[in-house]
Design a protein around this motif. Structure first.
Motif, PDB file in Angstrom:
ATOM      1  N   LEU A 105      12.668 -76.044   5.299  1.00 27.00           N
ATOM      2  CA  LEU A 105      11.322 -76.006   5.250  1.00 27.00           C
ATOM      3  C   LEU A 105      10.765 -75.184   6.474  1.00 27.00           C
ATOM      4  O   LEU A 105      11.231 -75.338   7.672  1.00 27.00           O
ATOM      5  CB  LEU A 105      10.682 -77.215   5.210  1.00 27.00           C
ATOM      6  CG  LEU A 105      11.318 -78.278   4.174  1.00 27.00           C
ATOM      7  CD1 LEU A 105      10.623 -79.688   4.524  1.00 27.00           C
ATOM      8  CD2 LEU A 105      10.616 -77.730   2.707  1.00 27.00           C
ATOM      9  N   LEU A 128       8.601 -81.675  -2.985  1.00 33.38           N
ATOM     10  CA  LEU A 128       7.811 -80.894  -2.383  1.00 33.38           C
ATOM     11  C   LEU A 128       6.269 -81.197  -2.579  1.00 33.38           C
ATOM     12  O   LEU A 128       5.340 -81.034  -1.732  1.00 33.38           O
ATOM     13  CB  LEU A 128       8.049 -79.438  -2.722  1.00 33.38           C
ATOM     14  CG  LEU A 128       9.300 -78.743  -2.286  1.00 33.38           C
ATOM     15  CD1 LEU A 128       9.411 -77.435  -2.911  1.00 33.38           C
ATOM     16  CD2 LEU A 128       9.245 -78.768  -0.763  1.00 33.38           C
ATOM     17  N   LEU A 132       6.875 -71.968   1.024  1.00 30.13           N
ATOM     18  CA  LEU A 132       8.006 -72.113   1.857  1.00 30.13           C
ATOM     19  C   LEU A 132       8.140 -70.967   2.923  1.00 30.13           C
ATOM     20  O   LEU A 132       8.701 -70.880   3.887  1.00 30.13           O
ATOM     21  CB  LEU A 132       9.155 -72.163   1.267  1.00 30.13           C
ATOM     22  CG  LEU A 132       9.097 -73.310   0.132  1.00 30.13           C
ATOM     23  CD1 LEU A 132      10.647 -73.208  -0.644  1.00 30.13           C
ATOM     24  CD2 LEU A 132       9.487 -74.425   1.088  1.00 30.13           C
ATOM     25  N   TRP A 168      -0.503 -75.520  -1.679  1.00 26.27           N
ATOM     26  CA  TRP A 168       0.393 -75.707  -2.680  1.00 26.27           C
ATOM     27  C   TRP A 168      -0.390 -75.863  -4.235  1.00 26.27           C
ATOM     28  O   TRP A 168      -1.545 -76.112  -4.214  1.00 26.27           O
ATOM     29  CB  TRP A 168       1.081 -77.339  -2.785  1.00 26.27           C
ATOM     30  CG  TRP A 168       1.574 -77.867  -3.618  1.00 26.27           C
ATOM     31  CD1 TRP A 168       1.383 -78.793  -4.340  1.00 26.27           C
ATOM     32  CD2 TRP A 168       3.182 -77.494  -4.023  1.00 26.27           C
ATOM     33  NE1 TRP A 168       2.771 -79.064  -5.476  1.00 26.27           N
ATOM     34  CE2 TRP A 168       3.636 -78.266  -5.018  1.00 26.27           C
ATOM     35  CE3 TRP A 168       3.895 -76.530  -3.476  1.00 26.27           C
ATOM     36  CZ2 TRP A 168       4.682 -78.181  -5.776  1.00 26.27           C
ATOM     37  CZ3 TRP A 168       5.176 -76.230  -4.086  1.00 26.27           C
ATOM     38  CH2 TRP A 168       5.564 -77.167  -5.194  1.00 26.27           C
TER      39      TRP A 168
END
Length: 259
Positions: free
Chosen positions: A30, A199, A253, A259
């Motif tokens: 990450l 995630l 990432l 997101w």
């Protein structure tokens, strides 16, 4: 009274477990500075390359011992490897046995970690859990091997689950490919769903300034998955456009994009 045969059989199972040792805990990379670590408990390192090996061994031992409880071995080993209780443990649900074992361990040991279950399209677990309908049924099969069911299975314990995360099937494919890219393991769509769900939770943790560990499972890995979720033709034949989800993963990432 337990028989001599049963004593010997249990001893052999225990010896096999000891010889197998702990399965690896792999770090999923990450971005630096997130303050969150994602760990992949690699059950593909079991003798039969699958999480089911551990469950089968436990079920055999339980049956032989006639009432001795052996569920939760995975969880105890996992917590010992991480060093402290993770913020979240993320698993998929097929029969529901794994999530129930994890949930019982967290509750019985009064641990602060929370349990999330990922659920693919067509599966009954998310709508059943959200609605509280223990007999919920979609009547449709899951396209993600190993997880999801058309109805709520008796082994699934919704009261032990803190959150069910629905995961698009194409996202599971994209995440499985990402796991292969960073670990070299050809994992299946179920592992992809686990990582995608993890995630999602990590993104929520970051938004709230929460640090800590998230742990999920590599259920199995092997060449056969190269012919499924890692194969473009296979995915396209099933209408699974993984590319937008892969681009979303890459943005996240590469630097913590939205997101």
């Amino acid at each position: 009274m337990i028989s001599a045969w049963a004593v010997e059989a249990i001893a052999r199972l225990d010896d096999e477990m000891e010889q197998a040792g702990s399965t690896p805990l792999r770090a999923f990379p990450l971005p630096a500075g997130w303050g969150v670590r994602l760990w992949l408990k690699d059950e593909s390192a079991q003798p039969t390359d699958s999480l089911k090996h551990r469950l089968a061994r436990a079920l055999f031992r339980q049956a032989i011992a006639a009432g001795q409880v052996v569920e939760g071995a995975t969880v105890v080993e996992l917590f010992g490897q991480v060093g402290e209780c993770p913020r979240w443990v993320v698993v998929g649900a097929g029969t529901g046995a794994t999530s129930a074992a994890v949930g019982r361990h967290l509750r019985s040991h009064d641990l602060p970690g929370r349990l999330a279950v990922v659920d693919p399209e067509n599966s009954a677990y998310f709508p059943g859990w959200a609605s509280g309908a223990a007999d919920y049924s979609t009547g449709m099969p899951s396209r993600i091997e190993g997880i999801g069911r058309p109805r709520m299975e008796p082994g699934f314990a919704p009261d032990l689950v803190d959150l069910v995360v629905p995961v698009p099937d194409a996202a599971s494919v994209a995440a499985a490919r990402q796991v292969r890219q960073v670990t070299g393991l050809a994992v299946g769509g179920a592992t992809g769903a686990n990582v995608w769900g993890a995630l999602e939770l990590i993104t929520r943790m970051r938004a709230r300034g929460i640090r800590g560990d998230v742990v999920t499972v590599i259920g199995d890995a092997g060449p056969r998955h190269l012919r499924t979720c890692h194969d473009d033709t296979w995915a396209e034949d099933r209408g699974l456009d993984w590319r937008p989800h892969a681009a979303r993963l890459e943005r996240l990432l590469d630097g913590g994009g939205l997101w």
